[in-house]
Design an enzyme around this catalytic site. Structure first.
Site, PDB file in Angstrom:
ATOM      1  N   SER A 373      16.048  27.039  51.658  1.00 39.04           N
ATOM      2  CA  SER A 373      17.251  26.817  52.441  1.00 39.04           C
ATOM      3  C   SER A 373      17.048  25.848  53.591  1.00 39.04           C
ATOM      4  O   SER A 373      16.829  24.679  53.379  1.00 39.04           O
ATOM      5  CB  SER A 373      17.797  28.151  52.933  1.00 39.04           C
ATOM      6  OG  SER A 373      19.065  27.981  53.490  1.00 39.04           O
ATOM      7  N   LYS A 398      17.064  26.917  47.060  1.00 38.03           N
ATOM      8  CA  LYS A 398      18.263  27.621  47.501  1.00 38.03           C
ATOM      9  C   LYS A 398      19.078  26.631  48.326  1.00 38.03           C
ATOM     10  O   LYS A 398      18.852  26.457  49.508  1.00 38.03           O
ATOM     11  CB  LYS A 398      17.885  28.849  48.316  1.00 38.03           C
ATOM     12  CG  LYS A 398      18.949  29.952  48.347  1.00 38.03           C
ATOM     13  CD  LYS A 398      20.257  29.552  48.937  1.00 38.03           C
ATOM     14  CE  LYS A 398      21.202  30.729  49.045  1.00 38.03           C
ATOM     15  NZ  LYS A 398      22.476  30.358  49.685  1.00 38.03           N
TER      16      LYS A 398
END
Length: 459
Positions: A373, A398
């Site tokens: 992320s 992600k």
């Protein structure tokens, strides 16, 4: 309410913000506004079993109408209810259905469409829903049917816990309000009712003018939040203008900040002692990450570091805006940090660096399969702009953006609303980022690799 999300690392369910994004957001208000700003976001771990933590929201305090005639421009698109609204069970289910219909993006292979979603609504609401518990169960099943592991229902208890994380350390959430002339002011969007700022007299709608006698005009909400932070138990003085037309007051507020520094650093020698290397470990992107990283980089520079290693291994993410601001520390003005894309993959919005780099020396970023992320945003930004080489294993992958919406009974839904795309237009989600080297190369090789990258980029 709607708040941008991305995975977090060890942040756990409470204390109160986290924000979002900090990527331009589309504000969607469904009931009481919890918090929506360009500087904060809510972040979830990429692993479904991880705890959730909210970034930057605070429970809003209804504002009494001003007796003066000036415009309350900061709330021109916001209606704060003065009393709880009664919602039927059917109405609650339809509200959750509508949020998905308006904002959900299918990033898998489920081929979601608004036509099939309309059929589901007709089927769900064909019978009366007798209890609130049954309504919640229907919403859960409805969201599960989307096939998205990050889209989920939050009970009122879960949503309340998520609304208790404070990024500033004094219990407020800030919002940048743009004026007609292009200038912007910082307004208090929400206040934690039992927080230190509220107890000291700060209210929703107040404008922040200064922090410890430093004017904040022109600063972002993220920058001012950093100014407000400090050791637990210490005080900060903020100058506020109450409402849009009220008096100016200096208020001393005692901090109650619980975040710990995610940064550790040391000086090392490489290439048989010929190179001084500043090693920095960044465990997560919390509210202290950027500030403490700057301190570490400057101290290592002062000690003679000619190269830097930024270790993002096992860093699952955190505050996405912290990741963006940290990436900017290494980039030239005008460099693209990341792109965001919504339902139309052809439409991508760029997040661009607006500052000069803090350092210009070669950088190695260490990554592995738990680099996720916000960490992937930093890694791809530095890599694609030829500022760093990546060393280690392919990252987790992600790259989705979640948004949290509050429903009218205090529960909530988390919906995937977009995804991140690297500066070289590569989709992070499900793919991850392939490193340049599996093992740490010699620094001469690092310099040559970055030089070749820059030449290819220039044409």
């Amino acid at each position: 309410m709607n708040v941008w999300l991305t995975p977090s690392s060890s942040l756990s369910t409470p204390s109160h913000h986290l924000h979002l994004p900090i990527i331009p957001t589309k504000i969607t208000l469904h009931n009481t506004l919890l918090a929506t700003t360009l500087s904060f976001g809510l972040f979830f771990s990429p692993f479904p079993s991880s705890a959730y933590a909210l970034q930057s929201p605070s429970l809003p305090v209804p504002v009494s109408p001003s007796s003066e005639t000036c415009r309350e421009v900061e709330f021109r698109d916001v209606t704060v209810p003065t009393a709880p609204e009664v919602v039927t069970n059917e109405g609650l289910v339809q509200e959750a259905w509508q949020i998905v219909n308006d904002d959900f993006i299918d990033t898998g292979s489920h081929r979601w469409s608004q036509d099939t979603w309309q059929l589901k609504k007709n089927d769900i609401l064909s019978n009366s829903i007798q209890t609130r518990s049954k309504a919640h169960q229907i919403i859960k099943r409805m969201l599960v049917s989307l096939g998205d592991p990050y889209t989920r229902f939050l009970s009122p208890e879960e949503f309340s816990k998520m609304a208790r994380y404070d990024m500033t350390g004094i219990g407020i959430n800030l919002r940048e309000v743009t004026e007609d002339n292009g200038d912007h002011r910082l307004k208090v969007l929400g206040v934690i009712l039992d927080g230190p700022a509220y107890s000291a007299g700060v209210r929703q709608g107040d404008e922040i003018l200064a922090v410890n006698n430093m004017e904040v005009k022109g600063k972002s909400a993220f920058e001012v939040s950093s100014l407000l932070q400090g050791p637990n138990g210490t005080s900060v003085t903020i100058q506020v203008k109450h409402g849009n037309c009220g008096p100016v007051e200096s208020i001393e507020v005692q901090r109650q900040f619980v975040a710990r520094t995610p940064v550790s650093y040391r000086m090392e020698q490489a290439d048989n002692g010929a190179a001084q290397v500043g090693y920095i470990r960044l465990k997560e992107f919390n509210a202290l990450a950027r500030k403490d990283l700057v301190i570490a980089m400057k101290r290592l520079q002062d000690k003679g570091a000619s190269y830097f290693v930024l270790d993002l291994r096992d860093n699952l993410g955190g505050l996405v805006q912290a990741g963006i601001e940290i990436a900017k520390l290494f980039l030239n003005e005008g460099d693209t940090v990341i792109y965001t894309a919504g339902r139309d993959p052809q439409f991508q919005q760029a997040v661009v660096s607006d500052t000069s780099p803090l350092i210009r020396t070669p950088v190695v970023v260490l990554v592995n399969d738990k680099t996720a992320s916000a960490s992937e945003i930093v890694a791809s930004a530095l890599h694609d702009n030829c500022r760093a080489v990546l060393v280690g294993k392919r990252t987790y992958g992600k790259g989705l953006i979640q948004s949290v919406f509050e429903l009218q009974d205090g529960s909530g839904v988390v919906i995937t609303v977009g995804k991140y795309v690297t500066p070289k237009h590569k989709d992070i989600n499900g793919n991850g980022i392939e490193p340049d080297f599996q093992k740490l190369p010699a620094w001469d090789d690092v310099s040559q690799h970055l030089s070749k990258c820059s030449m290819l980029q220039q044409g």
